[in-house]
Enzyme design. Structure first.
Site, short mmCIF file in Angstrom:
data_model
loop_
_atom_site.label_atom_id
_atom_site.label_comp_id
_atom_site.label_asym_id
_atom_site.label_seq_id
_atom_site.Cartn_x
_atom_site.Cartn_y
_atom_site.Cartn_z
N ASN A 13 2.84 -11.20 -16.29
CA ASN A 13 3.68 -11.39 -15.11
C ASN A 13 3.70 -12.84 -14.67
O ASN A 13 4.77 -13.45 -14.51
CB ASN A 13 3.18 -10.52 -13.95
CG ASN A 13 3.22 -9.04 -14.26
OD1 ASN A 13 3.79 -8.63 -15.27
ND2 ASN A 13 2.62 -8.24 -13.42
N ASP A 14 2.52 -13.41 -14.46
CA ASP A 14 2.44 -14.80 -14.01
C ASP A 14 2.92 -15.75 -15.10
O ASP A 14 3.58 -16.75 -14.81
CB ASP A 14 1.02 -15.15 -13.59
CG ASP A 14 0.69 -14.64 -12.21
OD1 ASP A 14 1.62 -14.53 -11.39
OD2 ASP A 14 -0.49 -14.34 -11.93
N GLU A 29 -2.34 -17.38 -18.28
CA GLU A 29 -1.23 -17.15 -17.37
C GLU A 29 -0.50 -18.43 -16.96
O GLU A 29 0.43 -18.38 -16.16
CB GLU A 29 -1.71 -16.40 -16.12
CG GLU A 29 -2.96 -16.93 -15.50
CD GLU A 29 -3.56 -16.00 -14.47
OE1 GLU A 29 -2.83 -15.18 -13.89
OE2 GLU A 29 -4.79 -16.09 -14.25
N ARG A 48 -11.94 -9.61 -12.54
CA ARG A 48 -11.47 -10.99 -12.39
C ARG A 48 -12.22 -11.65 -11.25
O ARG A 48 -12.35 -11.09 -10.17
CB ARG A 48 -9.97 -11.00 -12.11
CG ARG A 48 -9.37 -12.41 -12.00
CD ARG A 48 -7.88 -12.35 -11.77
NE ARG A 48 -7.56 -11.79 -10.46
CZ ARG A 48 -6.31 -11.51 -10.06
NH1 ARG A 48 -5.30 -11.72 -10.88
NH2 ARG A 48 -6.10 -11.02 -8.85
N CYS A 98 -2.36 -7.75 -19.78
CA CYS A 98 -2.60 -6.93 -18.58
C CYS A 98 -1.49 -7.12 -17.55
O CYS A 98 -1.74 -7.13 -16.35
CB CYS A 98 -3.96 -7.26 -17.96
SG CYS A 98 -4.14 -8.97 -17.41
N HIS A 154 0.83 -1.20 0.00
CA HIS A 154 0.00 0.00 0.00
C HIS A 154 0.86 1.25 0.00
O HIS A 154 0.52 2.26 -0.62
CB HIS A 154 -0.93 0.00 1.22
CG HIS A 154 -2.23 -0.68 0.96
ND1 HIS A 154 -2.99 -1.23 1.95
CD2 HIS A 154 -2.91 -0.91 -0.20
CE1 HIS A 154 -4.08 -1.76 1.42
NE2 HIS A 154 -4.05 -1.58 0.13
#
Length: 763
Positions: free
Chosen positions: A631-632, A608, A510, A679, A367
């Site tokens: 990314n994944d 992914e 998602r 994404c 955060h």
């Protein structure tokens, strides 16, 4: 040997400075290994020389005076080869170099091992003796182990300036210390370190039976309300820097501190276990922390930091500690440093004094990193092995582009980064003019740019950067903030807020991605191999009651807006898609029967996992769109956790295998006439965006911060130019060379400012 090693490490760790630590090392190793000489040579990268910095057995007057070039002697050979050298007749070795000042000619046996810290050569550790023999494997292993310990000591000394002072006394040119982490927020910041530590320590709290349970509950209530007031006050201090939507983060904190949330659990624990308030607080908070830390999704895993920070603040009030920061003692150019930075810590420092943030723990999904990006504060997270407690008052440079921290920077390095800072300030002003312009190439190819969001705080900022939709909205957060599954109505309100903010632009939600090591506190899952276990769509299909409630909430939230898209995570087979679609159509039919006026949204899947790469045509036949989670996908293809700083350099988004997979996905999707997007972070890199557009991706979704730069690059090139560049890089078999090729091409095309600052000269 293990006992000896433990004692040496303990003694070295308590040494006052590097000089004393090195003297301890050579003396103790010489005694432990019963040899005649032990010496440490440190490598000076500026002069490219090995300097004798400590010895036991050689002439002490040679310390600081003996210097060997990278081609001189056995010491240089060990450094060049970066592996041990163990010989029984050193003078006969062709690389042997006699140094008269050391008086080493009688020594025949030589064992040298390199001192390496995070792939960087720090020096060479050597033992010698007159008797001609090879040291055995056990002795060699011991010295290698000791050199690894010594590497960390030397690196810490660089950070605190000890090594610089030591070198300076002996005529060695000063150099800065560099530490690697992960980028938290882009930009560069120059300032002075200010170390901040929590006011209390939860881990040190013991269980204790109170004299009065009711009195402990009252004491806890007072501390809880004080902590709530503190969070409100800290939020107000940032109100001038953040929009109301971004300030919602502090509302999330207050909700967690609510009497019916964390407060209720601690009160119940006090009564059920007859434990005093501090002990009950520790138990509840650490249980939550444990659940969050087990999660695979780094965004959700970072919530452990928030929970721990709130618990620590309540404990500080329980213990009567002063939680106020001494603002008067802050440097005007503060670089805030902590073992684990939190948004509340960030709020304690006046923003006009803040130049950068550094956190030993955490990732780009923390955060505090999210807020730092919103506020434009350069940030580095996850700086492992950083002696942060010793950085107070030290000059620092924060490189938020590459995730690097420089301690005690040289004048030359400071000048380079100051120039980068000034250039970036001018660039940001230029990019604001592109907000309302489309991402359209010079030959007329249009490609929409969307954003990834996790909190409503991201929404307004994304729109102001020119976002045309949401490519990924994580729906896990409402589930994480409660001690039970949120109801359909509770979810509906949260989803409606996100959809309304972006309407009429599309929002891709998602479905719940939990399971495996990403367990909810009220839905625990324990597995031997959670990364490949029961997670994502597998969990929700096994629990249709959870899936249906969420889908109904999404559909109800979209009524009258009609901008919802539903995306299914971690799909590995068409059977999973078929089952999910059946439930989605069922939920839609139910709502129509209940007189809701809801349009059936588009449904897509995330690509992914490698299995999905080879089923594009089959998947495309069943859904409305495909979206690659780059990314994944990259992590699974390369078996590398990109948020682990120790292997982060192995995570290569431009790895030939990754580019081949992405190209195959785009080709098969196009053949199936199905829209396909990306994404992941690759879409937010100007380098990656150019390649993805050339491959044929229909849309790119990214962090809002990166959107203006990507748009500027795409508007300045033609699609044909990008396709020619793609053809060139697909013939290259090295990720670094691919990156260099793209960078060079963009620089030649006039985009040097947009592909990131020129950091090649800054180490």
């Amino acid at each position: 040997m293990l006992d000896i090693l433990r004692r040496i490490v303990q003694e070295v760790s308590t040494a006052a400075n590097l000089n004393q630590a090195l003297e301890v090392v050579v003396a103790r190793i010489r005694a432990a290994m019963q040899t005649e000489v032990c010496s440490v040579y440190l490598y000076d990268a500026d002069s490219k020389e090995y300097v004798l910095m400590a010895t036991e057995g050689l002439n002490k007057k040679a310390v600081g005076r003996v210097r060997l070039s990278t081609s001189q002697g056995l010491v240089a050979l060990v450094g060049a080869r970066e592996e041990p050298l163990n010989i029984d007749n050193a003078p006969s070795h062709p690389k042997f170099h006699f140094v008269s000042e050391t008086g080493e000619s009688p020594f025949n046996s030589f064992l040298g091992v390199p001192i390496i810290h995070h792939k960087r050569l720090m020096g060479v550790l050597v033992i010698q003796q007159r008797e001609s023999r090879q040291f055995d494997q056990g002795e060699e292993a011991f010295l290698v182990t000791m050199s690894a310990q010594l590497a960390g000591v030397i690196a810490h000394a660089e950070a605190t300036g000890d090594i610089l002072e030591l070198h300076h006394q002996r005529g060695v040119r000063r150099r800065s210390a560099r530490f690697a982490g992960v980028p938290g927020a882009p930009g560069v910041g120059l300032g002075v370190g200010y170390v901040i530590t929590p006011a209390a320590d939860l881990s040190s709290v013991v269980d204790k039976e109170p004299e009065s349970v009711d009195a402990e509950v009252l004491r806890f209530d007072r501390a809880l309300h004080d902590a709530q007031d503190e969070i409100r006050h800290l939020g107000q201090q940032l109100s001038g820097e953040l929009r109301p939507e971004e300030m919602a983060l502090f509302d999330v904190y207050l909700n967690m501190l609510d009497d019916n949330a964390l407060g209720a659990e601690v009160r119940q624990r006090i009564r059920d276990t007859n434990n005093w308030a501090a002990g009950a607080l520790r138990q509840v908070v650490m249980e939550y922390v444990g659940h969050f830390q087990m999660m695979e999704d780094v965004y959700l895993r970072e919530r452990a930091t928030d929970i721990r920070d709130l618990g620590t603040r309540i404990l500080a009030h329980l213990e009567g500690c002063d939680t106020q920061l001494d603002i008067d003692g802050l440097p005007d150019d503060t670089v805030l440093v902590s073992e684990e930075l939190t948004p509340a810590m960030l709020a304690e420092v006046p923003t006009d004094k803040l130049r950068g943030l550094v956190s030993v723990q955490g990732s780009s999904n923390s955060h505090v990193a999210i807020l730092a990006r919103a506020m434009g504060i350069p940030t580095v997270m996850g700086v492992v092995d950083l002696p942060y407690a010793k950085l107070n008052g030290r000059p620092l440079i924060v490189d938020g582009y590459r995730g690097r921290l420089f301690s005690n920077p040289s004048d030359e390095l400071r000048e380079q980064y100051q120039a980068i800072y000034e250039e970036e300030q001018a660039l940001q002003q230029d990019l604001l003019e592109l907000k309302d312009l489309p991402a359209e190439t010079q030959d007329g190819h249009r490609i929409p740019l969307w954003v990834n969001t996790g909190l409503i705080t991201d929404a307004v900022r994304s729109l102001e950067r020119g976002a045309e939709g949401v490519g990924l909205y994580r729906t896990e957060v409402p589930f994480m903030m409660k001690d039970r599954f949120p109801s359909e109505s509770e979810q509906q309100k949260i989803y409606h807020q996100q959809l309304k903010t972006f309407a009429p632009n599309p929002v891709t939600m998602r479905t719940l991605d939990i399971g495996g090591d990403k367990a909810l506190t009220y839905f625990p899952i324990e597995e031997a191999n959670p990364f490949l276990g029961w997670r994502g769509i597998r969990v929700t299909l096994d629990h249709p009651e959870i899936f249906l409630v969420q889908i109904r909430a999404m559909l109800r939230a979209s009524e009258g807006l009609d901008n919802l898209r539903i995306m299914l995570p971690m799909i590995s087979s068409v059977n999973e898609v078929d089952e999910a679609l059946h439930l989605i159509y069922r939920a839609h039919a139910e709502l129509l029967e209940e007189d809701f006026d809801i349009v059936m949204p588009d449904v897509g899947v995330m690509i992914e996992v490698p299995a999905a790469v080879y089923q594009i045509r089959e998947l495309a036949a069943r859904v409305d769109f495909l979206s690659v989670g780059s990314n994944d996908l990259t992590q699974y293809l390369l078996a590398v956790d990109r948020n682990n700083p120790r292997v982060a350099d192995l995570y290569q988004a431009f790895h030939p295998a990754v580019l081949s997979a992405l190209s195959m996905i785009a080709r098969d999707a196009k053949a199936s006439d199905t829209p396909v997007s990306v994404c992941g972070e690759m879409a937010g890199s100007p380098l990656g965006a150019v390649l993805l557009m050339a491959m044929g991706y229909d849309m790119l979704s990214m962090n809002a911060t990166n959107l203006p730069k990507v748009k500027s690059v795409l508007r300045g090139i033609s699609q044909r130019w990008a396709q020619q560049l793609l053809e060139e890089v697909m013939q290259i078999d090295s990720a670094p060379i691919i990156v260099s090729t793209i960078q060079l091409s963009l620089e030649k095309a006039g985009f040097a400012r947009l592909i990131g600052p020129n950091l090649t000269a800054t180490q």
